[in-house]
Motif scaffolding. Structure first.
Motif, PDB file in Angstrom:
ATOM      1  N   LYS A   1       6.044  -5.791   7.310  1.00  0.00           N
ATOM      2  CA  LYS A   1       4.599  -5.711   7.535  1.00  0.00           C
ATOM      3  C   LYS A   1       4.247  -4.544   8.452  1.00  0.00           C
TER       4      LYS A   1
ATOM      5  N   VAL B   1       4.453  -1.365   6.394  1.00  0.00           N
ATOM      6  CA  VAL B   1       3.290  -1.216   5.513  1.00  0.00           C
ATOM      7  C   VAL B   1       2.075  -0.758   6.308  1.00  0.00           C
ATOM      8  N   LEU B   2       1.851  -1.352   7.482  1.00  0.00           N
ATOM      9  CA  LEU B   2       0.719  -0.952   8.325  1.00  0.00           C
ATOM     10  C   LEU B   2       0.875   0.487   8.810  1.00  0.00           C
ATOM     11  N   LYS B   3       2.073   0.862   9.169  1.00  0.00           N
ATOM     12  CA  LYS B   3       2.311   2.236   9.620  1.00  0.00           C
ATOM     13  C   LYS B   3       2.009   3.221   8.496  1.00  0.00           C
ATOM     14  N   HIS B   4       2.440   2.898   7.290  1.00  0.00           N
ATOM     15  CA  HIS B   4       2.185   3.773   6.150  1.00  0.00           C
ATOM     16  C   HIS B   4       0.671   3.850   5.865  1.00  0.00           C
ATOM     17  N   ALA B   5      -0.039   2.727   5.949  1.00  0.00           N
ATOM     18  CA  ALA B   5      -1.480   2.715   5.709  1.00  0.00           C
ATOM     19  C   ALA B   5      -2.218   3.548   6.759  1.00  0.00           C
ATOM     20  N   ILE B   6      -1.796   3.448   8.019  1.00  0.00           N
ATOM     21  CA  ILE B   6      -2.434   4.233   9.083  1.00  0.00           C
ATOM     22  C   ILE B   6      -2.178   5.708   8.871  1.00  0.00           C
ATOM     23  N   GLN B   7      -0.981   6.055   8.446  1.00  0.00           N
ATOM     24  CA  GLN B   7      -0.687   7.466   8.180  1.00  0.00           C
ATOM     25  C   GLN B   7      -1.535   7.987   7.020  1.00  0.00           C
ATOM     26  N   GLN B   8      -1.771   7.167   6.015  1.00  0.00           N
ATOM     27  CA  GLN B   8      -2.592   7.588   4.881  1.00  0.00           C
ATOM     28  C   GLN B   8      -4.054   7.766   5.291  1.00  0.00           C
ATOM     29  N   MET B   9      -4.531   6.918   6.211  1.00  0.00           N
ATOM     30  CA  MET B   9      -5.913   7.050   6.671  1.00  0.00           C
ATOM     31  C   MET B   9      -6.090   8.265   7.573  1.00  0.00           C
TER      32      MET B   9
END
Length: 124
Positions: A99, A102-110
């Motif tokens: 989890k 996944v959150l780290k990847h989502a923050i990097q995408q944002m």
């Protein structure tokens, strides 16, 4: 007035101070002797009671061995319990780690559109 009363008083105070120090030293020596005497008497009492009651001393040895074995078994049971808990919690830790990934990847995408890239300066 008594002549040289200050010198007499000073000599008296000096003698009283020396007497106080000697009495303090004597009382400390007496207390240490009393403590060592009681400690020696107690140790002799324990040694004699251990040798006199040899019938009970056999039971004391057995009791000592049983207590050591009991402590080792309790330690083994606690260790087994902790190992079981850690092995049972391993999937939970892996789930939390996934989890977080996944959150780290989502923050990097944002954050990707907001990154400011400096132009490269060509080398001469």
């Amino acid at each position: 007035m008594v002549p040289n009363i200050d010198l007499i008083l000073l000599a008296f105070l000096h003698g009283a101070f020396i007497s106080f120090l000697l009495l303090l030293l004597l009382s400390l020596a007496f207390i240490s002797l009393l403590f060592s005497f009681s400690l020696t008497l107690f140790s002799i009492l324990l040694i004699d009671s251990y040798n006199v009651y040899s019938f009970f001393s056999q039971y004391l040895e057995t009791l000592k061995a049983n207590l050591q074995l009991g402590c080792q078994l309790i330690l083994l049971a606690i260790t087994y319990l902790f190992v079981t808990i850690v092995l049972a919690m391993n999937p939970v830790f892996q789930g939390v780690a996934s989890k977080v990934r996944v959150l780290k990847h989502a923050i990097q995408q944002m954050e990707e559109p907001f990154k400011f890239k400096l132009p490269r300066i060509p080398r001469l």
